[in-house]
Enzyme design. Structure first.
Site, short mmCIF file in Angstrom:
data_model
loop_
_atom_site.label_atom_id
_atom_site.label_comp_id
_atom_site.label_asym_id
_atom_site.label_seq_id
_atom_site.Cartn_x
_atom_site.Cartn_y
_atom_site.Cartn_z
N TRP A 156 27.47 -21.04 17.33
CA TRP A 156 26.46 -20.27 16.10
C TRP A 156 25.37 -20.01 16.63
O TRP A 156 24.32 -19.31 15.64
CB TRP A 156 26.41 -21.45 15.11
CG TRP A 156 26.03 -22.83 15.41
CD1 TRP A 156 26.90 -23.96 15.58
CD2 TRP A 156 24.76 -23.49 15.77
NE1 TRP A 156 26.06 -25.11 15.92
CE2 TRP A 156 24.76 -24.60 15.90
CE3 TRP A 156 23.55 -22.84 15.81
CZ2 TRP A 156 23.82 -25.37 16.29
CZ3 TRP A 156 22.32 -23.43 15.91
CH2 TRP A 156 22.59 -25.02 16.23
N ASN A 157 24.56 -20.52 17.61
CA ASN A 157 23.11 -20.52 18.12
C ASN A 157 22.89 -18.96 18.72
O ASN A 157 21.73 -18.43 18.35
CB ASN A 157 22.67 -21.48 18.92
CG ASN A 157 23.44 -21.59 20.19
OD1 ASN A 157 24.59 -21.02 20.37
ND2 ASN A 157 22.77 -22.16 21.30
N LYS A 180 37.59 -16.79 18.29
CA LYS A 180 37.00 -17.62 17.25
C LYS A 180 35.84 -18.04 17.07
O LYS A 180 35.05 -18.67 17.99
CB LYS A 180 38.00 -19.03 17.26
CG LYS A 180 37.92 -19.90 15.97
CD LYS A 180 37.96 -21.52 16.15
CE LYS A 180 36.58 -22.12 16.43
NZ LYS A 180 35.47 -22.03 15.40
N PRO A 181 35.20 -17.36 16.11
CA PRO A 181 33.64 -17.73 16.03
C PRO A 181 33.13 -19.08 15.47
O PRO A 181 34.27 -19.51 14.73
CB PRO A 181 33.10 -16.37 15.32
CG PRO A 181 34.50 -15.99 14.45
CD PRO A 181 35.62 -16.60 14.99
N GLY A 236 30.07 -24.36 23.85
CA GLY A 236 29.65 -25.34 22.91
C GLY A 236 29.34 -26.63 23.75
O GLY A 236 28.70 -26.75 24.74
N SER A 237 29.48 -27.73 22.90
CA SER A 237 29.24 -29.06 23.41
C SER A 237 30.18 -29.47 24.45
O SER A 237 31.56 -29.23 24.83
CB SER A 237 29.41 -30.17 22.37
OG SER A 237 30.93 -30.40 22.09
N CYS A 292 21.02 -23.97 24.50
CA CYS A 292 21.50 -24.76 25.56
C CYS A 292 20.47 -25.04 26.71
O CYS A 292 20.71 -25.87 27.70
CB CYS A 292 22.90 -24.70 25.99
SG CYS A 292 22.93 -22.75 26.38
#
Length: 492
Positions: A156-157, A180-181, A236-237, A292
């Protein structure tokens, strides 16, 4: 409402060239992060619809792969041109659903378009080789083919740029794509898809499935387990990346991962002080610290440490916080209440362990998810913010004495995405470039993202590269062809 932002922006998912609802009709709300107001609703899909999107991508693959690189490039260039033409509308939509200041959103749209432009051309340079043969009656040829149906899961960032940073090289190489957003920011991805459709991307070549937070794991599992899918790309994470990696390993899928960071920002006493201060502000507080590659730990050589900490605190306190649509705003809201809680936890832990609060440290008087720009001094390696990514507007400083010490401290993390160094010593530039365990090093700059350079990390920050000539390699297979030849008639 959404129609006031960009009337052409869809609020349905995009599968096989059609704008579609979820089978069960469920939808979820997308909110304005500055006000909490609902700006639109999109379908909450499941593995069933994701499987259908993958099947659409599989059906579209032969025709898309058969096009020449130049033909694919023409479509990607049109796509980029449409994004730039609609830059203001796309940026306003991005700011509404993500929260960053409008100027940053406008820069992101240009950045997103740059990947379409770059890989449109780079797809025409996927070169192979003719290798000298090992036997007189053999010839050896090596060429590269698009890997096939690929999937992307984006954060999302940077909800527009991360879409094109993955989809552009995939499509340029002849792959088809299912996206997939992130559930917080699906509208930007759907807007990008709408412009792709206008640019002439054939149905099924680029697909978007949306879902709420509860459905993300189900869709991810379908992408990693479906035998049609040959590649998964995720930003992502680290925790989620490891789950996806395990799932892909079970099915021998290619995967690229751009995961968490814990970037050191190192300022030596011979640095250009003003440039280092400006670099730290940009690197730390851009997008409210939600990148990030944000500076997570700021190391300043002892001789200038006190002066630098005071100057950074003064500049941070002067940052204008507010809705990203307001003129002059430099920091918007955080993405969610959970993000605010994490920032508060890191600050409280640091203070309990002896860190000094120089400015900020609290939720902003604006309410919602706004948070004060914060500067802490006197951090150490035992504090939570030294070992985990804060992902918020918290600058954390500590002094160091010499080069060996700061290299050890900078590398004392499982992450290795980005690092920054400010120094006027050219020999030190080379030494730290080699010594820092990071996939990206910014030397005397806090802005390092560009489509022409390889973006990616090492250690727990993942693997694979996005952008540059290296970025397309993750989307192709290398194929070796050995050709036996017969001698001419009459020859032995």
């Amino acid at each position: 409402m959404l129609t006031d932002v960009a009337p052409w922006t869809p609020t349905d998912a995009y599968v096989g060239g059609d704008w579609v609802e979820a089978d069960e009709g469920r939808r979820f709300a997308v909110t304005n992060k500055a006000t909490g107001e609902v700006i639109g609703e999109v379908p909450s899909m499941t593995a069933v619809e994701t499987r259908r999107a993958i099947e659409a991508a599989e059906a579209a693959l032969p025709a898309w792969r058969a096009r020449t690189a130049a033909q694919r490039a023409e479509i990607l260039q049109r796509w980029a041109a449409l994004m730039l033409k609609q830059r203001d509308e796309l940026a306003r939509l991005l700011t509404l659903e993500q929260g960053k200041p409008l100027a940053e959103s406008q820069a992101e749209i240009a950045y997103a378009a740059s990947f379409l432009q770059w890989f449109a051309e780079e797809g025409r340079r996927i070169y192979g080789d003719i290798i000298p043969p090992h036997q007189p009656d053999k010839r050896i040829m090596v060429f590269k083919q698009g890997i096939g149906v690929a999937c992307g899961i984006t954060p999302w960032n940077f909800p527009s740029a991360m879409v094109t940073r993955k989809a552009a090289p995939a499509l340029a190489a002849g792959c088809t794509f299912v996206l997939k957003p992130a559930e917080y920011t699906p509208l930007s991805a759907l807007a990008v898809a709408a412009l792709g459709e206008q640019a002439g991307v054939p149905g099924g070549v680029f697909n978007v499935v949306t879902c709420d937070k509860a459905g993300a794991a189900e869709i991810g599992a379908e992408m990693t387990s479906n035998p049609v899918v040959r590649k998964v790309a995720f930003t992502g994470s680290t925790a989620t990346g490891k789950i996806l990696m395990k799932q892909c390993a079970e099915h021998m899928k290619r995967i690229s991962l751009e995961l968490g960071g814990n970037a050191p920002f190192i300022v030596f006493d011979d640095a250009d002080f003003a440039a280092a201060l400006e670099g730290a502000l940009i690197c730390k507080f851009r997008n409210s610290g939600q990148t990030c590659i944000s500076a997570n730990r700021i190391f300043v050589q002892r001789g200038i440490h006190a002066r630098f900490a005071a100057a950074l605190a003064e500049r941070a306190a002067d940052l204008t916080v507010g809705s990203g649509l307001e003129s002059g705003v430099q920091q918007g809201p955080l993405i969610s209440p959970d993000a605010v809680a994490k920032v508060e936890r890191h600050i409280a832990d640091a203070q309990a362990r002896g860190a000094r609060l120089l400015t900020g440290g609290r939720r902003h008087t604006l309410g919602g998810t706004f948070f004060e720009p914060t500067v802490l001094d006197g951090i150490d390696q035992e504090m939570e913010l030294s070992s985990a990514e804060t992902f918020g507007p918290v600058a954390a400083l500590r002094p160091f004495d010499n080069e060996d010490e700061v290299i050890r401290l900078a590398n004392d993390t499982p992450y290795g995405l980005a690092a920054y160094v400010y120094t006027e010593n050219n020999s030190r530039v080379w030494r730290l470039s080699e010594a820092l365990e990071s996939g990206i090093v910014g030397m005397n700059t806090g802005l390092i993202s560009t489509e022409v350079a390889p973006f990616g990390g090492m250690k727990h920050s993942g693997f694979g590269r996005e952008g540059s000539k290296y970025g397309i390699e993750d989307w192709v297979e290398v194929k070796y062809v050995c050709v036996g030849i017969r001698p001419a008639e009459g020859e032995a």
